[in-house]
Design a protein around this motif. Structure first.
Motif, short mmCIF file in Angstrom:
data_model
loop_
_atom_site.label_atom_id
_atom_site.label_comp_id
_atom_site.label_asym_id
_atom_site.label_seq_id
_atom_site.Cartn_x
_atom_site.Cartn_y
_atom_site.Cartn_z
N SER A 1 0.81 -1.22 0.00
CA SER A 1 0.00 0.00 0.00
C SER A 1 0.84 1.27 0.00
O SER A 1 0.36 2.33 -0.38
N LYS A 2 2.11 1.16 0.40
CA LYS A 2 2.99 2.33 0.36
C LYS A 2 3.47 2.62 -1.05
O LYS A 2 4.01 3.68 -1.31
N ASP A 3 3.27 1.69 -1.98
CA ASP A 3 3.70 1.84 -3.36
C ASP A 3 2.63 1.29 -4.30
O ASP A 3 2.82 0.28 -4.98
N PRO A 4 1.45 1.94 -4.35
CA PRO A 4 0.32 1.41 -5.12
C PRO A 4 0.56 1.33 -6.63
O PRO A 4 -0.12 0.59 -7.31
N THR A 5 1.53 2.06 -7.15
CA THR A 5 1.83 1.97 -8.57
C THR A 5 2.97 1.00 -8.85
O THR A 5 3.35 0.80 -10.00
N GLY A 6 3.51 0.39 -7.80
CA GLY A 6 4.59 -0.57 -7.95
C GLY A 6 4.08 -1.95 -8.33
O GLY A 6 2.98 -2.10 -8.86
N GLU A 7 4.90 -2.93 -8.04
CA GLU A 7 4.55 -4.32 -8.40
C GLU A 7 3.25 -4.77 -7.76
O GLU A 7 2.97 -4.44 -6.61
N GLN A 8 2.50 -5.51 -8.52
CA GLN A 8 1.28 -6.14 -8.04
C GLN A 8 1.39 -7.62 -8.37
O GLN A 8 1.75 -7.98 -9.48
N HIS A 9 1.10 -8.44 -7.40
CA HIS A 9 1.20 -9.88 -7.58
C HIS A 9 -0.20 -10.48 -7.65
O HIS A 9 -1.10 -10.03 -6.94
N VAL A 10 -0.37 -11.47 -8.49
CA VAL A 10 -1.68 -12.09 -8.70
C VAL A 10 -1.56 -13.58 -8.40
O VAL A 10 -0.63 -14.25 -8.86
N PHE A 11 -2.50 -14.08 -7.60
CA PHE A 11 -2.51 -15.47 -7.18
C PHE A 11 -3.89 -16.06 -7.43
O PHE A 11 -4.90 -15.37 -7.31
N SER A 12 -3.92 -17.36 -7.70
CA SER A 12 -5.23 -18.02 -7.83
C SER A 12 -5.88 -18.07 -6.45
O SER A 12 -5.20 -18.00 -5.42
#
Length: 64
Positions: free
Chosen positions: A34-45
């Motif tokens: 949440s401190k870097d909302p434009t950074g990496e986002q990970h997606v999991f099933s």
């Protein structure tokens, strides 16, 4: 494309440290810092997240 509705985890630190946001989409769960909302986002099933949560509940990742 589905719009992610991010929310801060209830387990995130109250002082802004260790902040995690999650978004539940149709077939996956998104996780980001949440401190870097434009950074990496990970997606999991959904199944992978459920397995992770079960391991956390069992104490597998408890710090010494």
């Amino acid at each position: 494309m589905e719009q992610a509705n991010w929310r801060k985890s209830r387990r995130s630190g109250a002082n802004g440290e260790n902040c995690v946001e999650v978004a539940s989409l149709s077939r996956v769960i998104g996780v980001r810092d949440s401190k870097d909302p434009t950074g990496e986002q990970h997606v999991f099933s959904v199944d992978a997240m459920a397995a992770l949560f079960e391991e956390i509940r069992r104490g597998r990742y408890d710090l010494p």
